[in-house]
Design an enzyme around this catalytic site. Structure first.
Site, PDB file in Angstrom:
ATOM      1  N   ARG A 216      31.137  26.587  47.600  1.00 18.00           N
ATOM      2  CA  ARG A 216      32.398  26.513  46.727  1.00 18.00           C
ATOM      3  C   ARG A 216      31.333  24.964  46.433  1.00 18.00           C
ATOM      4  NH1 ARG A 216      37.976  25.973  45.949  1.00 18.00           N
ATOM      5  NH2 ARG A 216      37.576  24.216  46.197  1.00 18.00           N
ATOM      6  N   HIS A 220      37.343  25.056  42.555  1.00 22.19           N
ATOM      7  CA  HIS A 220      38.039  26.045  42.477  1.00 22.19           C
ATOM      8  C   HIS A 220      38.340  26.535  41.146  1.00 22.19           C
ATOM      9  CE1 HIS A 220      40.535  29.690  43.265  1.00 22.19           C
ATOM     10  NE2 HIS A 220      41.282  29.233  41.892  1.00 22.19           N
ATOM     11  N   TYR A 229      41.552  17.563  49.484  1.00 30.02           N
ATOM     12  CA  TYR A 229      41.824  18.643  50.488  1.00 30.02           C
ATOM     13  C   TYR A 229      40.190  18.450  51.007  1.00 30.02           C
ATOM     14  CZ  TYR A 229      40.362  21.869  46.960  1.00 30.02           C
ATOM     15  OH  TYR A 229      40.250  22.611  46.465  1.00 30.02           O
TER      16      TYR A 229
HETATM   17  C1  LIG Z   1      47.198  38.082  44.234  1.00 30.48           C
HETATM   18  C2  LIG Z   1      46.977  36.941  44.232  1.00 30.48           C
HETATM   19  N1  LIG Z   1      47.195  36.108  45.234  1.00 30.48           N
HETATM   20  C3  LIG Z   1      47.328  34.644  44.880  1.00 30.48           C
HETATM   21  C4  LIG Z   1      46.348  34.203  43.745  1.00 30.48           C
HETATM   22  C5  LIG Z   1      46.029  32.926  43.706  1.00 30.48           C
HETATM   23  N2  LIG Z   1      45.099  32.611  43.799  1.00 30.48           N
HETATM   24  C6  LIG Z   1      43.700  32.619  42.614  1.00 30.48           C
HETATM   25  S1  LIG Z   1      42.242  32.307  43.569  1.00 30.48           S
HETATM   26  C7  LIG Z   1      42.753  32.456  44.912  1.00 30.48           C
HETATM   27  C8  LIG Z   1      41.997  32.209  46.015  1.00 30.48           C
HETATM   28  C9  LIG Z   1      41.082  33.096  46.181  1.00 30.48           C
HETATM   29  O1  LIG Z   1      39.962  32.551  47.117  1.00 30.48           O
HETATM   30  P1  LIG Z   1      38.937  34.116  47.708  1.00 30.48           P
HETATM   31  O2  LIG Z   1      39.160  34.907  47.288  1.00 30.48           O
HETATM   32  O3  LIG Z   1      38.074  32.881  48.628  1.00 30.48           O
HETATM   33  O4  LIG Z   1      37.931  33.482  46.324  1.00 30.48           O
HETATM   34  P2  LIG Z   1      36.945  31.955  45.706  1.00 30.48           P
HETATM   35  O5  LIG Z   1      37.795  31.432  44.415  1.00 30.48           O
HETATM   36  O6  LIG Z   1      36.915  31.083  46.648  1.00 30.48           O
HETATM   37  O7  LIG Z   1      36.454  32.563  44.471  1.00 30.48           O
HETATM   38  C10 LIG Z   1      44.758  32.761  45.067  1.00 30.48           C
HETATM   39  C11 LIG Z   1      44.693  32.606  46.177  1.00 30.48           C
HETATM   40  C12 LIG Z   1      45.934  35.350  43.023  1.00 30.48           C
HETATM   41  N3  LIG Z   1      45.738  35.027  41.523  1.00 30.48           N
HETATM   42  N4  LIG Z   1      46.416  36.585  43.035  1.00 30.48           N
END
Ligand SMILES: Cc1ncc(C[n+]2csc(CCOP(=O)(O)OP(=O)(O)O)c2C)c(N)n1
Ligand SMILES: [Mg+2]
Length: 316
Positions: A216, A220, A229
């Site tokens: 990435r 985020h 971080y």
């Molecule tokens: C069920 C749930 N738990 C927590 C969140 C908060 N949240 C939003 S994005 C994220 C991280 C997701 O990471 P990843 O699956 O690696 O996808 P990326 O954003 O890196 O593409 C989290 C924990 C959420 N949206 N839904």
């Protein structure tokens, strides 16, 4: 890939100016996003996104102005048009996957030769929904490809503490799926590996889990500040593996790419992106009472009363 990068840059600026909603860029992951999208057929296959694959859904037939309208808060114009085989973006992590398995299984039961590609992140692979969806897909041999973009981060949670597995692709074996790990910054490798998995699923050979190892190359989303971080050295190292520069160098070595072509394509793509933005801007804005629409066929009395009060100008 360039269109995706340019769109990211444009809308991040608009988010900073207050016009655009919270946005998760695909910057750094364009090979993964586009290589996988090119391996499925928009006419018969279905795409189930998480939220970082915007240009994959556009490649699959979703007009850019439709998805742009969503970020401008225009819920009506953001409706996915009939005939576009794309499910809505899903922010509730991994919640798209059980639906994706059901969709794939249903298509097979109907006798269609369609395949589903479903996107998930490294963080999403720790959710129960991920494991339930893979398990059921394996049992019913659903024609689905789970495409896991390992971009090394789940917001601020590093891949290093996300899981003790040395490869997310290895998890396929536990569910009887085919697993493959691919360099997610190599668009041709991603296309090849995904095409193979799609052909297998289409031929009745069952589902696959592909791990595209990428990075990435940004925040985020527009609410995040990775300097809190992220080790800047790791970020610089990732930038040296930029998937767009990589394919440009390859094409230049074949005599198919140069600075003039890059400038011309950049102008063309910026215009395309701006056109979509203008269309989304001119689309109808939602009315306050629309908050009550599109949930219930027969709304419960409480909501009927609240809607009436709103229209009367009373506080609900
Ligand atoms: C069920 C749930 N738990 C927590 C969140 C908060 N949240 C939003 S994005 C994220 C991280 C997701 O990471 P990843 O699956 O690696 O996808 P990326 O954003 O890196 O593409 C989290 C924990 C959420 N949206 N839904
Ligand atoms: Mg991630």
């Amino acid at each position: 890939m360039m269109k995706s990068r340019l769109y990211d840059q444009r809308v991040i600026a608009l988010q900073r100016q207050g016009e655009f909603g919270v946005y998760s860029p695909g910057t750094g992951q364009e090979a993964s996003i586009m290589g996988s999208a090119m391996a499925v057929d928009p006419a018969r296959d279905w795409m189930v996104p998480q939220y970082r694959e915007l240009m994959a859904t556009v490649h699959h037939g979703l007009p850019l102005e439709v998805i742009t309208a969503q970020y401008l808060g225009k819920i009506g114009p953001a409706r996915i048009p009939d005939g576009v085989n794309v499910l809505p973006t899903q922010v509730s992590i991994a919640a798209q996957l059980p639906h994706a398995t059901g969709l794939a299984w249903g298509l097979r039961l109907r006798g269609q030769d369609s395949v589903v590609i479903a996107y998930i992140g490294d963080g999403g692979s720790s959710e129960g929904d991920f494991h339930e969806a893979l398990n059921l897909a394996g049992v019913v041999k659903a024609p689905i490809v789970f495409f896991l973009q390992n971009n090394q981060w789940a917001i601020s949670t590093s891949r290093r503490v996300q899981s003790a597995t040395r490869s997310f692709a290895l998890r396929a074996a536990g569910y009887g799926l085919e697993g493959a790990e691919v360099d997610g910054n190599d668009v041709m490798a991603v296309y090849d590996v995904t095409s193979e998995a799609v052909a297998r699923a289409r031929g009745g050979g069952g589902p696959s889990l592909i791990e595209a190892v990428t990075y990435r190359m940004g925040f985020h989303n527009t609410t995040d500040n990775p300097s809190r971080y992220q080790d800047p050295k790791e970020y610089d190292e990732a930038r040296s593996r930029d998937p767009i520069e990589r394919v440009q160098k390859y094409l230049a070595a074949l005599g198919l790419w140069d600075a003039n072509r890059e400038a011309a394509l950049t102008d063309e793509l910026r215009e395309e992106n701006d056109r979509a933005l203008q269309l989304a801007r001119s689309a109808a804005a939602p009315r306050p009472e629309d908050v009550f629409a599109n949930v219930y066929q027969d709304p419960p009395p409480r909501l009927v009363r609240q809607r009436a009060e709103l229209l009367d100008g009373h506080d609900a």
